[in-house]
Motif scaffolding. Structure first.
Motif, PDB file in Angstrom:
ATOM      1  N   GLU A   1     -11.447 -13.789  10.007  1.00 51.04           N
ATOM      2  CA  GLU A   1     -11.774 -14.569   8.814  1.00 51.04           C
ATOM      3  C   GLU A   1     -13.110 -15.283   8.965  1.00 51.04           C
ATOM      4  O   GLU A   1     -13.982 -15.209   8.095  1.00 51.04           O
ATOM      5  CB  GLU A   1     -10.670 -15.587   8.547  1.00 51.04           C
ATOM      6  CG  GLU A   1     -10.819 -16.368   7.253  1.00 51.04           C
ATOM      7  CD  GLU A   1     -10.463 -15.559   6.023  1.00 51.04           C
ATOM      8  OE1 GLU A   1     -10.963 -15.907   4.935  1.00 51.04           O
ATOM      9  OE2 GLU A   1      -9.707 -14.584   6.140  1.00 51.04           O
ATOM     10  N   GLN A  36      -9.373  -9.195   3.656  1.00 49.06           N
ATOM     11  CA  GLN A  36     -10.242 -10.320   4.026  1.00 49.06           C
ATOM     12  C   GLN A  36     -11.688 -10.021   3.642  1.00 49.06           C
ATOM     13  O   GLN A  36     -12.391 -10.881   3.106  1.00 49.06           O
ATOM     14  CB  GLN A  36     -10.139 -10.590   5.524  1.00 49.06           C
ATOM     15  CG  GLN A  36      -8.822 -11.209   5.956  1.00 49.06           C
ATOM     16  CD  GLN A  36      -8.729 -11.360   7.463  1.00 49.06           C
ATOM     17  OE1 GLN A  36      -8.656 -10.379   8.195  1.00 49.06           O
ATOM     18  NE2 GLN A  36      -8.741 -12.586   7.939  1.00 49.06           N
ATOM     19  N   ASN A  60     -12.632  -8.012   1.298  1.00 48.63           N
ATOM     20  CA  ASN A  60     -12.704  -8.011  -0.170  1.00 48.63           C
ATOM     21  C   ASN A  60     -12.920  -9.419  -0.714  1.00 48.63           C
ATOM     22  O   ASN A  60     -13.643  -9.615  -1.696  1.00 48.63           O
ATOM     23  CB  ASN A  60     -11.415  -7.437  -0.762  1.00 48.63           C
ATOM     24  CG  ASN A  60     -11.375  -5.926  -0.742  1.00 48.63           C
ATOM     25  OD1 ASN A  60     -12.402  -5.270  -0.573  1.00 48.63           O
ATOM     26  ND2 ASN A  60     -10.204  -5.355  -0.904  1.00 48.63           N
ATOM     27  N   ARG A  61     -12.282 -10.413  -0.090  1.00 49.13           N
ATOM     28  CA  ARG A  61     -12.397 -11.788  -0.574  1.00 49.13           C
ATOM     29  C   ARG A  61     -13.837 -12.286  -0.524  1.00 49.13           C
ATOM     30  O   ARG A  61     -14.258 -13.114  -1.336  1.00 49.13           O
ATOM     31  CB  ARG A  61     -11.500 -12.721   0.241  1.00 49.13           C
ATOM     32  CG  ARG A  61     -10.040 -12.625  -0.099  1.00 49.13           C
ATOM     33  CD  ARG A  61      -9.298 -13.901   0.277  1.00 49.13           C
ATOM     34  NE  ARG A  61      -9.430 -14.222   1.678  1.00 49.13           N
ATOM     35  CZ  ARG A  61      -8.640 -13.741   2.634  1.00 49.13           C
ATOM     36  NH1 ARG A  61      -7.680 -12.903   2.318  1.00 49.13           N
ATOM     37  NH2 ARG A  61      -8.816 -14.091   3.886  1.00 49.13           N
ATOM     38  N   TYR A  62     -14.600 -11.799   0.448  1.00 48.58           N
ATOM     39  CA  TYR A  62     -16.000 -12.213   0.591  1.00 48.58           C
ATOM     40  C   TYR A  62     -16.971 -11.162   0.055  1.00 48.58           C
ATOM     41  O   TYR A  62     -18.182 -11.307   0.226  1.00 48.58           O
ATOM     42  CB  TYR A  62     -16.300 -12.507   2.062  1.00 48.58           C
ATOM     43  CG  TYR A  62     -15.535 -13.689   2.613  1.00 48.58           C
ATOM     44  CD1 TYR A  62     -15.904 -14.995   2.296  1.00 48.58           C
ATOM     45  CD2 TYR A  62     -14.426 -13.508   3.437  1.00 48.58           C
ATOM     46  CE1 TYR A  62     -15.203 -16.078   2.795  1.00 48.58           C
ATOM     47  CE2 TYR A  62     -13.717 -14.598   3.944  1.00 48.58           C
ATOM     48  CZ  TYR A  62     -14.115 -15.871   3.617  1.00 48.58           C
ATOM     49  OH  TYR A  62     -13.418 -16.954   4.110  1.00 48.58           O
TER      50      TYR A  62
END
Length: 798
Positions: free
Chosen positions: A121, A150, A152-154
């Motif tokens: 993360e 993870q 994809n979130r950023y």
């Protein structure tokens, strides 16, 4: 300093002397590369997919090392911790810098084990691109999906590398198809494997075909893979069908690119023959669709056999972004004001601390990503999260466990600061004389710990060393929590999983040399109130060391449900402070603090009063009345506060708020909540019954769904067709080998308390053929019998 030549590239060489032995290692000087020629990338994958093995080859071919490290032998550069080498897994993310094709690559090798997901993360938070490594035999595995989510979130652009193509049962086409349906992405196949039968009838990986320039690459002349033979692929190539398959693959690649990229569409429509579209045009289109997240280029190889790694590094340079290609980071100045952080060296300094490790000789080492400006040696910094002044003693460039002292870290680069005393993971750093004291970059999401163990010193003389060791470990790993149980006086350490806490124990005993005892593994439960709205007024009045403290607070407590909408402040609670000049009453004047006389009498601003109330409530929520577990799912509305002049200090207000909440919950309808995990299990069909029986029986699981592996994104709204190369039926000459049937995927909610040791149990049930991942879903109410059993166990002692 001496010079060395590899191919056409001249690379600086640094001399490192240890124990009378001289080692030469290549390094990348900070001044050598512009920001456009910088790549900050990470290696992400499921455990044992070959991340570290691939990284070791990258270091060897780039000239950083003179031998290839081996995971099994414990000789890798990246896995330098004793615990990593003993277990053969990556535990902490390691950073290294090397040069390739006159580009600077800052690479982070991340762990694949679910217990160390915080390492992934915080690494992904500062990366510009990532290489996802997939096991060609196992396909898209459970933790692959976790780390993909993870990324994809950023919105991190990725390329994919299908490794272990030399293994029995490797299937490139199946893995590409699973990328499409399990990861929900559009894979663009850029290479296909060259498979050939030997004299015994075994299928062997003997090279790869580059579909862009239609060449066959093989590494047969050099067992270490340093020499690549590039042969043009024509219809005369000896392997039957390879040329036609490559033509099909390249045509599909160009067609798919034309559907995603307008420039390629123009070339596609104007070209008489799609094969005549130039390699450079195809590469530029591939880079554009990769950077905007529309697709993922896919490559293949066998890192352990030294096949396919150099083209992968080329792809990092060609298709992954520089810091200039990424969206400009947005930092907040206040609740309603934000600012763009431009990646330029002539801008004001803005950096993010994304990792802290403790070194016995150097002290705390803070890893930072500089987003703008330049970080100079001996600079005075300001930490905007903790409002603290910090001074830089040294700047270091990391090469896994080796370091090079440098004079500055420029925008877009990653480095290490020595000398920062208080900075933690996620803190924003600016220059001390910068006026933007409230500037903050987006923080790093830290998952909540779900396991805990008791830790205690072996004797009184060990208490101070244990306290210092825990302080250092906590600063290194923000997913760990430590607190002292007020009733028993025991110190509890909480973490992400069994292996996580086992590593902490090992480091305390061996790295920090602390004589400590750790109790058995425990689950971190939660407490809450159900079906009870509480209105409560509490008067706090006490004399401490001759000084009188007094305050009165009124609040309303309302239970929250899982599906309630709105923002949550701390630990799943919603804290509302309606503290204004009209709701804060001075007892002496019996009126709101709306005039100058009252304001001078109290000598506290509304912000200071609100912070004191908030701190008091948070401290009370941390320990519930049943077993001392954190309290969650409450909406707490503080709607009035009565002050008593000089007696109402910040301490009095904070203590009043804390005791008001504790007093309000006394004798109420409180219940215990247990953590429920989202569990996904990939299991062969022949073991499906026994796994389901175990899951729904002794483990009290609730099965949510069952589907065939590869169908997870069947409803994906994407009409773009992808090219899937054909797979051999099997790679082995054994006639008893069969095509492996697709696995089944079980989705379930399972109480965490029953998942202790599940990894070993699942291996035993399925002969090591199944895998699983789990993540915290929610906290569910325990039934009375289960709650009573937990209370008896906990009150009986740890």
């Amino acid at each position: 300093m001496i010079k060395n030549f590899i191919g056409n590239y001249r690379i600086p060489l640094i001399k490192i002397q240890r124990c009378n032995l001289v080692h030469y290692r290549f390094y990348s000087s900070v001044k050598d590369y512009s920001i456009s020629k910088t790549r900050n990338i990470g290696i992400i994958a499921h455990i044992d997919a070959g991340k570290t093995t691939t990284t070791e080859r990258m270091l060897y071919y780039s000239g950083y090392t003179r031998r290839i490290g081996d995971v099994d032998d414990g000789t890798t550069v990246m896995d330098y911790l004793k615990q990593e080498r003993e277990r053969g897994i990556t535990i902490t993310s390691a950073t290294i810098t090397f040069a390739w094709r006159n580009y600077r690559i800052n690479l982070i090798d991340t762990p694949g084990h679910v217990d160390f997901t915080v390492e992934v993360e915080r690494s992904i938070r500062v990366l510009d691109g990532a290489v996802t490594i997939l096991d060609a035999v196992s396909g898209v595995e459970a933790q692959t999906q976790t780390v993909w989510a993870q990324a994809n979130r950023y919105n991190v652009p990725r390329i994919a590398y299908v490794n272990k193509m030399d293994r029995v049962g490797a299937r490139f086409g199946r893995t590409v198809r699973e990328m499409r349906y399990k990861l929900g992405t559009t894979p663009l196949v850029c290479q296909i494997p060259v498979i050939q039968k030997d004299n015994r009838g075994n299928s062997l990986l003997c090279g790869i075909v580059d579909l862009l320039d239609m060449r066959v690459l093989d590494w047969n002349k050099d067992p270490k893979g340093s020499v690549i033979n590039r042969t043009p692929l024509t219809d005369k190539y000896p392997i039957v069908g390879l040329y036609n398959e490559a033509i099909k693959g390249r045509s599909c690649l160009i067609e798919t690119l034309s559907e995603m990229d307008d420039n390629m569409l123009d070339l596609f429509l104007s070209a008489e023959d799609h094969m005549k579209i130039s390699v450079e045009d195809a590469k530029q289109a591939l880079r554009r669709v990769t950077l905007n997240g529309k697709a993922v280029p896919v490559f293949c190889g066998a890192s352990f056999r030294n096949i396919g790694v150099q083209p992968l590094i080329d792809a990092v340079v060609d298709y992954l972004p520089s810091p200039l290609d990424r969206p400009v980071p947005i930092a907040s100045l206040s609740d309603d004001e934000s600012i763009e952080i431009l990646p330029k060296e002539n801008e004001k300094l803005c950096a993010l601390a994304f990792k802290v490790i403790h070194d016995n000789k150097r002290g705390p080492m803070v890893f930072v990503r500089v987003y703008s400006g330049k970080l100079d040696n001996h600079m005075t910094l300001y930490n905007t999260n903790i409002h603290n002044k910090e001074r830089v003693n040294k700047l270091l460039q990391m090469y896994a466990n080796d370091v090079e002292e440098i004079s500055l870290i420029t925008a877009g680069n990653i480095g290490v600061i020595i000398g920062l005393k208080e900075t933690r993971t996620g803190d924003t750093l600016i220059q001390f004389n910068d006026s933007r004291k409230s500037l903050r970059l987006k923080n790093i999401d830290i998952p909540a710990p779900v396991f805990f163990r008791v830790v205690e010193a072996a004797g009184i003389s060990e208490e101070k060393p244990l306290e210092e060791a825990l302080k250092n470990i906590l600063r290194e790993d923000p997913s760990l929590h430590v607190h002292v149980d007020k009733d028993s006086g025991q110190t509890l350490i909480s973490g992400m999983g069994e292996l996580h806490l086992e590593i902490v124990k090992d480091r305390l005993l061996n790295d920090f040399k602390v004589k400590a005892k750790l109790g058995k593994m425990r689950i971190s439960y939660r407490e809450t109130v159900i079906n009870d709205k509480i209105d409560h007024t509490y008067l706090y009045e006490r004399e401490i060391m001759g000084k009188r403290l007094k305050a009165q607070i009124s609040l309303t407590i309302t239970p929250l449900h899982e599906n309630d909408q709105g923002s949550f402040n701390e630990g799943g609670n919603r804290i509302i402070l309606n503290l204004t000049k009209k709701t804060i009453i001075s007892d002496e004047l019996d009126q709101s603090i709306n005039n100058q006389e009252t304001s001078e009498l109290i000598k506290l601003s509304i912000e200071e009063i609100s912070n004191a109330v908030y701190t008091g409530i948070i401290s009370s929520l941390y320990r519930g009345p049943i077993l001392g577990f954190p309290i969650t799912r409450l909406s707490i509305n503080v709607h009035s506060l009565r002050l008593f002049g000089a007696e109402s200090t910040k301490t009095a207000i904070s203590t009043c708020a804390s005791q008001a909440l504790t007093d309000a919950l006394k004798g109420r309808n409180l219940v215990l909540l247990e953590p429920l995990m989202n569990v996904n299990i990939d299991v062969p069909e022949e073991y499906l019954g026994v796994v389901l029986g175990d899951l729904t029986g002794t483990r009290r699981g609730n099965v949510l769904g069952l589907e065939t592996s590869g169908n997870l994104f069947d409803n994906l709204d994407n009409n773009i067709e992808i090219y899937v190369p054909p797979d051999p039926i099997f790679f082995s000459s054994n006639k008893n080998d069969k095509i492996v049937n697709p696995k089944k995927v079980i989705h379930a909610h399972v109480p965490l308390s029953t998942m202790l040791g599940y990894s070993s149990s699942l291996r035993s049930l399925t002969g090591g053929t199944a895998s699983f991942d789990m993540s915290l879903s929610s906290f569910g109410i325990m039934n009375d019998d289960r709650a009573k059993a937990v209370i008896r166990e906990m009150q009986g002692g740890f």
